[in-house]
Each structure stands twice: as C-alpha cells, then as structure tokens.
Write a protein that holds these residues in place. Structure first.
Motif, short mmCIF file in Angstrom:
data_model
loop_
_atom_site.label_atom_id
_atom_site.label_comp_id
_atom_site.label_asym_id
_atom_site.label_seq_id
_atom_site.Cartn_x
_atom_site.Cartn_y
_atom_site.Cartn_z
N LEU A 38 18.42 -2.22 -43.51
CA LEU A 38 17.33 -2.94 -43.05
C LEU A 38 17.14 -4.62 -43.18
CD1 LEU A 38 14.67 -2.58 -41.39
CD2 LEU A 38 13.34 -2.11 -43.25
N ALA A 39 17.53 -5.01 -44.66
CA ALA A 39 17.65 -6.31 -44.85
C ALA A 39 18.59 -7.13 -43.98
CB ALA A 39 17.92 -6.42 -46.44
N SER B 259 18.22 -10.01 -41.12
CA SER B 259 18.84 -11.17 -41.29
C SER B 259 19.79 -11.56 -39.79
CB SER B 259 20.07 -11.25 -42.32
OG SER B 259 20.98 -12.15 -42.09
N TYR B 260 20.17 -10.20 -39.31
CA TYR B 260 20.79 -10.45 -38.03
C TYR B 260 20.05 -10.59 -36.58
CZ TYR B 260 23.92 -8.82 -34.07
OH TYR B 260 24.38 -8.64 -32.85
N ALA B 261 18.91 -9.80 -36.60
CA ALA B 261 18.24 -9.96 -35.42
C ALA B 261 16.99 -10.96 -35.34
CB ALA B 261 17.69 -8.27 -35.22
N ASP B 262 16.68 -11.21 -36.48
CA ASP B 262 15.43 -11.96 -36.65
C ASP B 262 15.92 -13.74 -36.42
OD1 ASP B 262 12.85 -13.53 -36.95
OD2 ASP B 262 12.40 -12.50 -38.63
N PRO B 263 15.48 -14.34 -35.38
CA PRO B 263 15.92 -15.78 -35.29
C PRO B 263 15.66 -16.42 -36.25
CG PRO B 263 14.43 -15.20 -33.44
CD PRO B 263 14.82 -13.90 -34.23
N GLN B 264 14.49 -16.26 -36.88
CA GLN B 264 13.68 -17.11 -38.01
C GLN B 264 14.46 -16.68 -39.37
OE1 GLN B 264 11.44 -19.16 -36.90
NE2 GLN B 264 11.68 -18.41 -34.91
N ALA C 152 18.37 -6.27 -31.11
CA ALA C 152 19.77 -6.30 -31.57
C ALA C 152 20.61 -6.55 -30.27
CB ALA C 152 20.31 -5.39 -32.48
N GLN C 153 21.74 -7.35 -30.20
CA GLN C 153 22.59 -7.48 -29.11
C GLN C 153 23.51 -6.46 -29.68
OE1 GLN C 153 23.99 -11.58 -28.67
NE2 GLN C 153 22.06 -12.42 -29.15
N GLU C 154 24.16 -6.09 -28.18
CA GLU C 154 25.24 -5.04 -28.48
C GLU C 154 26.56 -5.55 -29.13
OE1 GLU C 154 25.43 -2.13 -27.46
OE2 GLU C 154 23.52 -1.87 -26.71
N CYS C 155 27.10 -4.91 -30.17
CA CYS C 155 28.22 -5.46 -30.89
C CYS C 155 29.33 -6.12 -29.92
CB CYS C 155 28.82 -4.46 -31.80
SG CYS C 155 27.56 -3.69 -33.08
N LEU C 156 29.50 -5.68 -28.84
CA LEU C 156 30.65 -6.11 -27.97
C LEU C 156 30.29 -7.48 -27.58
CD1 LEU C 156 31.61 -2.74 -26.17
CD2 LEU C 156 32.68 -4.00 -28.05
N GLU D 109 30.11 -15.75 -38.03
CA GLU D 109 29.04 -15.11 -37.60
C GLU D 109 28.73 -13.87 -38.22
OE1 GLU D 109 29.45 -14.39 -33.63
OE2 GLU D 109 28.96 -16.51 -32.82
N GLN D 110 27.41 -13.43 -38.89
CA GLN D 110 27.14 -12.12 -39.30
C GLN D 110 27.62 -10.98 -38.47
OE1 GLN D 110 23.23 -11.62 -40.49
NE2 GLN D 110 23.57 -9.48 -41.33
N PRO D 111 28.45 -10.03 -39.08
CA PRO D 111 28.77 -8.87 -38.28
C PRO D 111 27.47 -8.16 -37.64
CG PRO D 111 29.94 -8.89 -40.40
CD PRO D 111 28.88 -9.85 -40.50
N CYS D 112 27.69 -7.58 -36.69
CA CYS D 112 26.56 -7.02 -35.90
C CYS D 112 26.02 -5.83 -36.65
CB CYS D 112 27.19 -6.31 -34.57
SG CYS D 112 26.07 -5.33 -33.56
N VAL D 113 24.72 -5.63 -36.62
CA VAL D 113 24.15 -4.85 -37.29
C VAL D 113 23.08 -4.19 -36.47
CG1 VAL D 113 22.53 -4.24 -39.29
CG2 VAL D 113 24.02 -6.35 -39.61
#
Length: 381
Positions: free
Chosen positions: A316-317, A321-326, A375-379, A354-358
């Motif tokens: 979750l942490a 970090s990955y999804a929150d633009p802030q 969250a964006q798609e990993c692809l 870039e941080q790996p997709c989560v």
C-alpha cells in the motif's frame, strides 16, 4: 259566455308571458355525477373504447413500484454489508494483524557497506544513507513511524531470507522488514519464510574491473579463467556459475569483493549494477563499469517474511508512492542517491528511472477514503 269566432277569421293566440330575468330564476340544486364503482385492477389490455378504472389501480401500481424500489435498495445494502464484512480487510485491521499496534520501534534490516544504496557512516554513529534507506523511511512513514522510531540494523546477504540482522551490540535480532537489495526469484518466492512485496527497483547484473583491465567485458563468458568475486547466495553467483568456469569467490559483503579487486586479489567483481555503481563513482576513475548485456532484470523487493498483513501494508505504501502525484518519495530517493552515480557509469543501465508499476493492494476502502489517482496499466509505463 263563450265568444264565437267569425267564419273565415283566423283564431288569435293568447299573448305569451315574458321570460323572467336571470336573477328572478329559481335556484336549481346541482346533481352530482354518478361515481363509478371501484373495480379490481387486472394487468391486461383494455378493450377499445372501454374506459379503464384508475382509482384503486393507480394506488396498487404505486404500491408495487415503491415495494420494488425498497427491495432493490435492501438488496444493495445487504450486498454492500456482505462485501464489507467478507471482503478484504481495512488498513486498520491489517495494522492490527501485522502487530503494529503498540509497537514503538520498527526494525529494518539493511546493507551497511554499499555507497549510494545503504551505507553506514564511519563515525561511530548508527547513521545510514542511501536509496534503500530512503525507501525504508518512506514505507515506515506510511506505516506511522517517524524517522526516530526506525532502527536500522546491518544484515548480510545470506541472512536476508531469515530476517536476522545485528543490533548495535553485534547480537542477531529478528527484524520486521528487510530492505537490502533483495532480488525476487522463483526459488525465493517458494520459501515460506520469505514474503516479497511488489518490486521497488529494476536493475541488471554487471561487471566491474580495475581501469587497467585489458579489453572490455561484454559477457560473463569472457571471465573464463579469471578470478571473480561476487555475493554468495545471490542471483549474481548463480548466473556466473551458469555462464563461465571462472574461479569464483563468494562473499557476504560486496565491499570485501571491491577491496580485493583494488588490491589485485581479483580480476573482476560482478553483481547488480545499482550496487556496483556507487563503488565506481567513489573510485574516481580507478574502476570501470561494464555492461554484460543480460536480458534478465533484477527486481528488488522488500521482505516482510511470513507477516502477510505487513507485506500488504508495504504494498500500500509503494502504491501510494506510485499512484499519488503529490507523493514524491520514490522520485526523491532516486534523484538523491542513484542519479549522482550515473555519470561514472555511462555505458551501463544502472537502474530504471521510474518506479515499477504497483497495482492497488487488496485493502478495503470506501471510494471517498481513497483519494488517489487510478494506477495506470503496467504496459503503459
């Protein structure tokens, strides 16, 4: 006496009385329209020309519509209740299951000899700096621990799966998390004592030699017959053994390999590029970093051991970090620690920037509690 009418003379009508004025007309009571008897509603088409009764029929229809809406709402409420009770746990429930309630200090096992990644200052204090340290602080903050409540403990390569680190007195202590360049492998994932989070860094295996090394190393096969040092029980050792019959020395501390390389004890050192890049930078030209063109990606992840609830909280942490633009925790860790190493290793893909997709972890939260961008798609990354 009756008056006789002369022959040939038309009889005359008597004068008609004048109609009275409207105000003089007598008031006639209004006759109410007859009420139609109420009839039972039947759900069938009415014959043409037949007036359908609307009194009770409308009341029945309204009642049925109201009952149907109430039934649907009840189903939604019951479904939501069942989902809430039987669905994934809440963040608070995970904290309780993870044993964080009442836990004052979070113990984290880290490397202590890797510049740029995790290095303990040689000043007698227990101050650690590097990319892994910043990632550990970021995760700890999301778990509710300030920096002064995080205890870093040095851990060696072979002890990462066992989660056994040394405290300030040199005693082995079990830690809560391991953030120590620990790569995900199928074999490690089968180990019940290992509980990997989603990856937090992508890197690759590479080779370092002294600057006086003749030629350029482009594959592990070129190290055949050479004296090579690497980390024991690591993915680098496995790849080295598969690719070459070099004279391999395995150490628990990568700093010992690098010191042996500088002193002429070894011809080369091989392990993850992100680990070696800091030594190359500090050597000020004394060491050269080689890209050996391996397709395999080394994926570093946090080990939470068998504590599945804590692993989900770590995910979750990392997701926040990955999804929150802030949230710039990961980006700041990369910029402060890995970017300074890139200039000294221009020909090597030290680590992806870039941080790996989560993906969102299975934690129950209402939509208004999320507050994160999807969250964006990993692809697409």
């Amino acid at each position: 006496m009756t008056e006789k009418i002369a022959r040939g003379q038309e009889p005359q009508e008597p004068p008609r009385p004048e109609p009275p004025e409207p105000s003089e007309l007598p008031e006639t009571p209004e006759t109410p329209e007859p009420e139609l008897p109420e009839q039972e509603w039947q759900e069938q088409p009415a014959p043409v020309g037949l007036r359908v009764p609307t009194g009770r029929a409308r009341r029945v229809r309204r009642f049925r519509l109201t009952a149907w809406i109430a039934l649907v709402l009840a189903a939604v409420v019951v479904g939501a209740s069942v989902l809430w009770v039987n669905g994934p746990p809440t963040e608070a429930e995970l904290r309780e299951k993870a044993g964080l309630f009442g836990k004052e200090i979070l113990r984290v096992g880290v490397k202590d000899d890797t510049p740029g990644i995790a290095l303990q200052e040689k000043t007698g204090t227990r101050v650690f700096r590097g990319f892994d340290i910043d990632i550990a602080y970021m995760i700890a903050a999301d778990l509710g621990y300030s920096k002064d409540r995080v205890a870093f403990m040095a851990i060696e390569t072979e002890d990462r799966a066992r989660m056994q680190a040394r405290d300030k007195d040199g005693r082995f202590v079990r830690v809560d998390l391991v953030v120590a360049t620990f790569s995900v492998t199928p074999e490690r994932q089968k180990d019940p004592s290992v509980g990997f989070s989603t990856p937090y860094l992508y890197t690759e295996q590479s080779v370092v030699t002294r600057s006086d090394y003749q030629g350029k190393v482009t594959s592990l096969g070129q190290l055949r017959g050479k004296k090579v040092c690497t980390l024991g029980t690591s993915t680098s050792e496995v790849e080295l053994e598969r690719a070459t019959s070099a004279f391999v020395t395995a150490k628990n501390r990568i700093s010992e390999c690098v010191e042996g390389l500088k002193g002429g004890e070894y011809d080369a050192v091989t392990t993850d590029a992100a680990i070696l890049a800091g030594f190359v930078k500090e050597s000020a030209g004394g060491l050269v970093h080689h890209d050996i063109a391996l397709e395999k990606t080394e994926m570093w992840a946090v080990n939470a051991g068998p504590n599945a609830a804590l692993r989900d909280l770590v995910n979750l942490a990392l997701y926040r970090s990955y999804a929150d633009p802030q949230n710039h925790g990961w980006e700041d860790a990369y910029k402060d620690n890995i970017e300074p190493m890139l200039l000294a290793s221009p020909d090597v893909n030290v680590a992806q920037s870039e941080q790996p997709c989560v993906l969102p972890p299975p934690i129950r939260r209402w939509p208004w509690e999320r507050g994160l961008a999807s969250a964006q798609e990993c692809l697409s990354r």
